[in-house]
Design a protein around this motif. Structure first.
Motif, PDB file in Angstrom:
ATOM      1  N   THR A 106      49.260  40.938  52.430  1.00 45.80           N
ATOM      2  CA  THR A 106      47.869  41.238  52.064  1.00 45.80           C
ATOM      3  C   THR A 106      47.789  42.399  51.067  1.00 45.80           C
ATOM      4  O   THR A 106      46.957  42.386  50.156  1.00 45.80           O
ATOM      5  N   ARG A 107      48.672  43.393  51.215  1.00 45.50           N
ATOM      6  CA  ARG A 107      48.687  44.488  50.229  1.00 45.50           C
ATOM      7  C   ARG A 107      49.092  43.968  48.855  1.00 45.50           C
ATOM      8  O   ARG A 107      48.526  44.375  47.821  1.00 45.50           O
ATOM      9  N   ARG A 124      46.271  42.062  47.035  1.00 50.47           N
ATOM     10  CA  ARG A 124      45.322  42.993  46.415  1.00 50.47           C
ATOM     11  C   ARG A 124      45.919  43.615  45.148  1.00 50.47           C
ATOM     12  O   ARG A 124      45.227  43.790  44.141  1.00 50.47           O
ATOM     13  N   SER A 125      47.199  43.950  45.209  1.00 47.93           N
ATOM     14  CA  SER A 125      47.867  44.545  44.054  1.00 47.93           C
ATOM     15  C   SER A 125      47.896  43.580  42.867  1.00 47.93           C
ATOM     16  O   SER A 125      47.644  43.966  41.716  1.00 47.93           O
ATOM     17  N   LEU A 143      45.842  41.092  42.288  1.00 44.63           N
ATOM     18  CA  LEU A 143      44.473  40.939  41.772  1.00 44.63           C
ATOM     19  C   LEU A 143      44.092  42.130  40.894  1.00 44.63           C
ATOM     20  O   LEU A 143      43.514  41.962  39.808  1.00 44.63           O
ATOM     21  N   ARG A 144      44.408  43.339  41.345  1.00 44.54           N
ATOM     22  CA  ARG A 144      44.089  44.527  40.547  1.00 44.54           C
ATOM     23  C   ARG A 144      44.806  44.499  39.208  1.00 44.54           C
ATOM     24  O   ARG A 144      44.231  44.844  38.173  1.00 44.54           O
ATOM     25  N   ARG A 167      38.636  39.991  40.759  1.00 50.25           N
ATOM     26  CA  ARG A 167      37.961  40.453  41.971  1.00 50.25           C
ATOM     27  C   ARG A 167      38.459  39.665  43.186  1.00 50.25           C
ATOM     28  O   ARG A 167      38.980  38.569  43.054  1.00 50.25           O
ATOM     29  N   ILE A 168      38.238  40.229  44.354  1.00 50.58           N
ATOM     30  CA  ILE A 168      38.544  39.501  45.592  1.00 50.58           C
ATOM     31  C   ILE A 168      37.766  38.190  45.618  1.00 50.58           C
ATOM     32  O   ILE A 168      38.259  37.157  46.079  1.00 50.58           O
ATOM     33  N   ASP A 225      42.291  40.517  56.752  1.00 52.99           N
ATOM     34  CA  ASP A 225      42.199  41.400  55.582  1.00 52.99           C
ATOM     35  C   ASP A 225      41.588  40.713  54.375  1.00 52.99           C
ATOM     36  O   ASP A 225      40.958  41.365  53.535  1.00 52.99           O
ATOM     37  N   LEU A 226      41.769  39.404  54.264  1.00 54.44           N
ATOM     38  CA  LEU A 226      41.306  38.653  53.090  1.00 54.44           C
ATOM     39  C   LEU A 226      40.653  37.361  53.573  1.00 54.44           C
ATOM     40  O   LEU A 226      41.338  36.445  54.015  1.00 54.44           O
TER      41      LEU A 226
END
Length: 386
Positions: A114-115, A118-119, A121-122, A127-128, A170-171
């Motif tokens: 999950t981390r 997010r990484s 995507l950034r 965006r999420i 988390d997502l």
């Protein structure tokens, strides 16, 4: 005809006009216009230039918009983790890899997942909300319907653990789970054999398994265990104990641990499958002979698969496949000897072209297939309308 039926005509990425879609479906132009409007509002279809005019204003072309959403594919191995962010065509936008032991348990490993999502995507400034789904491959038996690993031999703490629920904590997106060899089969087909409907992927590493694509669809079987060829009984393995508790399994004589043990018994300093591969590449005669025999042993089981499934391509991948032609030659030798002539007339037995990326490409393809499925298109259409 539903919105999803119209979308299927555009999914291949080939641009078409509204008039062409009307002719293909037999629907009135007003109905086609309404379906296309829904797909454009969903972001799944976008204008694609203009067609050649036959007089007057040229008609506009429409095609799949692959940048509308993104998915993440994750390949979790025994000692590694890899993740990719792709668009809806499967084009890789960003990638991360890390050494990670699956035996450290689901909380730590899925926390990394999950981390990393997010990484990724950034990194691509997405965006999420742009994330449509996540596909994950696990190195053990998986009950696909629930996404739970069932009695996985190298995954302590994972038995019946609810992987999708942990990731969605988390997502909040759909999470699809399958075993590693199935997603490798999907990855190989998606990236290198898109026009092949009958393909078998053989993974040769710590274990041996097969991913079976027949009639264009992945065959998981009733409980998700289709393709477990590593535990097919082999005459040459009679009396040899296997980690599954039985004896005589293919895996007991042809997987990496068996080859490592055999080479150590003749004085070679090897500790892993990669050491075996290194010896083969250096021209070590004992290693070449051991790998060639492993290929022959695998060929006996692959020959049965070829006779039963009749694929047009058999792809050999996994860590031990890096031994190259010595392994492939052993497989071919037995398959062409033991399979029916008609089954092998046009059969190709080839090394994996996707290599280490086969798993993540397949995991992403699994996620894309879900996002663009008729059921999901209809669900999104209804949500938009109401």
């Amino acid at each position: 005809m539903k919105t999803s039926d119209v979308f299927e005509l555009l999914r291949d990425g080939s641009p078409k006009t509204r008039a062409e879609l009307a002719r293909s479906t037999g629907l009135a132009r007003s109905t086609i216009a309404a379906r296309i409007d829904t797909l454009i509002r969903l972001g799944l279809v976008a204008p694609y230039g203009d067609a050649v005019s036959t007089g007057g204003r040229p008609p506009s072309l429409l095609a799949l918009n692959p940048t509308a959403r993104v998915v993440v594919g994750v390949d979790l191995g025994a000692t590694h983790a890899r993740a990719v962010l792709t668009d809806l065509s499967g084009r890789i936008l960003a990638e991360e890899r890390e050494d990670l032991d699956i035996a450290e348990g689901p909380e730590k490993v899925l926390g990394w997942v999950t981390r990393t999502v997010r990484s990724l995507l950034r990194r691509e400034k997405r965006r999420i909300a742009d994330l449509a789904a996540i596909g994950i491959g696990l190195p053990g038996p998986v009950e696909h319907a629930t996404g739970r690993a069932i009695n996985p031999p190298i995954m302590p703490g994972w038995d019946r653990y609810d992987v999708p629920a942990r990731v969605r904590r988390d997502l909040d997106v759909p999470v699809l789970i399958d075993n590693d060899v199935n997603i490798m089969a999907l990855g190989e087909k998606h990236a290198h054999f898109p026009d092949v409907d009958d393909l078998v992927f053989i993974k040769v590493s710590t274990g041996i398994g097969a991913g079976i694509i027949s009639g264009g669809s992945l065959q998981r079987g009733a409980m998700g265990t289709a393709g477990d060829v590593g535990h097919v009984r082999l005459r040459r393995a009679d009396g040899v104990a296997c980690r599954c508790g039985n004896e005589g399994c293919l895996e007991a004589v042809a997987a990496s641990p068996a080859l490592t043990a055999e080479l150590r018994s003749v004085g070679e300093d090897v500790h892993s499958g990669s050491d075996v591969v290194d010896l083969v590449r250096s021209g070590n005669v004992a290693a070449i002979q051991v790998v060639r025999q492993a290929g022959r042993d695998m060929g006996e089981v692959v020959a049965m698969v070829v006779n039963f499934i009749n694929p047009s391509v058999v792809v050999v991948g996994g860590a031990l496949s890096a031994a190259g032609e010595h392994l492939i030659a052993g497989i071919r030798e037995t398959v062409y000897q033991r399979s029916l002539p008609l089954a092998t007339e046009h059969l190709r037995i080839v090394p994996s072209a996707a290599g280490e990326r086969a798993g993540v490409i397949g995991a992403a393809a699994m996620a894309i297939s879900h996002v663009l499925s008729p059921e999901e298109i209809e669900r999104a259409s209804l949500a938009l309308q109401g």
